[in-house]
Each structure stands twice: as structure tokens, then as C-alpha cells.
Design an enzyme around this catalytic site. Sequence first.
Site, PDB file in Angstrom:
ATOM      1  N   ASP A  68       0.877  -1.252   0.108  1.00 47.74           N
ATOM      2  CA  ASP A  68      -0.108   0.147  -0.008  1.00 47.74           C
ATOM      3  C   ASP A  68       0.630   1.301   0.040  1.00 47.74           C
ATOM      4  O   ASP A  68       0.434   2.200  -0.763  1.00 47.74           O
ATOM      5  CB  ASP A  68      -0.936   0.017   1.153  1.00 47.74           C
ATOM      6  CG  ASP A  68      -2.264   0.651   0.924  1.00 47.74           C
ATOM      7  OD1 ASP A  68      -2.638   0.911  -0.218  1.00 47.74           O
ATOM      8  OD2 ASP A  68      -2.755   1.027   1.892  1.00 47.74           O
ATOM      9  N   ASP A 113      -9.080  -1.778   2.513  1.00 52.69           N
ATOM     10  CA  ASP A 113      -8.594  -1.068   3.738  1.00 52.69           C
ATOM     11  C   ASP A 113      -9.812  -1.726   4.921  1.00 52.69           C
ATOM     12  O   ASP A 113      -9.684  -1.494   6.078  1.00 52.69           O
ATOM     13  CB  ASP A 113      -8.766   0.457   3.712  1.00 52.69           C
ATOM     14  CG  ASP A 113      -7.651   0.554   2.575  1.00 52.69           C
ATOM     15  OD1 ASP A 113      -6.590  -0.077   2.455  1.00 52.69           O
ATOM     16  OD2 ASP A 113      -7.954   1.793   1.935  1.00 52.69           O
TER      17      ASP A 113
END
Length: 205
Positions: A68, A113
Site C-alpha cells: 500500500d 482497507d
Amino acid sequence: SGLPLDGVVTLGLGIVCSLIYWAPVAMTQKFLVSNVIAWAIAMVTLGAVSLGSFQTAAILLMGLFAYDIFWVFGTDVMMTVATKVEAPVKFLYEAPPSETPRAYDFSVLGLGDVVIPGLFVRFMSKMDELLKPVSFSYFGAATVAYAVGLTVCFVVNEITHAGQPALLYLDPACLGSALAVGAINGQLTEVWNFEDTENDNVGDS
């Protein structure tokens, strides 16, 4: 035998949400429907996937932590996907008023997420069941850690006006909460070596 009522209702809601989502109107008028579809995808995933062991969970979370960070800070791929690709793979929130012009009307939280840390938080409930902690709940601590990490992410995003890799905040918070609570409960070794044997038995049957 007839169709179950809950299944018929769920199918009906799914069809209605899909029709509204694909209607030719601006996303600002249907973003809540997009969020409902994304939520449904997340819930199905959380119910279908198990991390198996704490070490597997740690490897997954830290690997995606690095992934990420690279794709958000190192390239513009994630920002392009988040702001240019309209699909129910993200949660959209109305951005707070700001004097700074925004390239996109919403604050965005990617589906990953929610799902990736969510799998870990769900896994902590299994740890509570089998380790039976005496002081603090692993599930409770992970839930609080997720909420704190997400809050910090949104605050930093609002201060910097720059997209943030949510897993930068969420993954260390969730993993750290489990290890810290394990140490407090005197179960650190058990936490590190924990495996969801009940899930394995279900899979073998």
C-alpha cells in the site's frame, strides 16, 4: 420447498441496488448505494475467508502494508483508481468543506482497507474463544486499534490534503494491539503460534 424469505428479500434488495447504481445519474446522488454494495461484498468476504494462523496474518498484513505504501506514495496508480474508476470497490464519504479545491468530491476508503484488517479483527474473535484471555480481549483491542488507526489516517489526510495508504496506519495498529494484549495477558507465545484449528477441522470435513 419454496425459496427462503430472507433469500428472496436479499435478492430483491440486490437487484434494486444494482439498478440504482447503474442508473445514468451522478455518483454524488447515488454514493450511498455504492457503499451498500461495497459493504455487502466486504461482509461476504469476511464470512468466507479465514487467515488460518497468526503468523499467516502477520505476513499478510505486513506484506500489504509495504504494498500500500509503495503504490500510494511511489506511484499515482492508487490515486488514479480511487478517483477515476467508479465501481463499488471503495467506500465514499462526503468530504468536509474546505477552501482548497478538491479533484474528487469524496473522501475514499478502499474495500481492501476494510476487508484486510477486518479479517484480522474477526480472527481475533477466534483467539478470544480458544485462548480465553483473563485481562483484555484480543477482539476488543483489535477493534479499538482499527478505529484509532482509521481516525489517524483520516486526520492526516485532511491535514496534508494528500491521499494516504490506510494500511500504513491500520496494519501496525491491529498487529500491535494483538501483541501488546498478548504480553499483558501473559500469552505472547500462544498468540504468535496461534492457529485456528476449528476452521481447519471444518475444511477437512
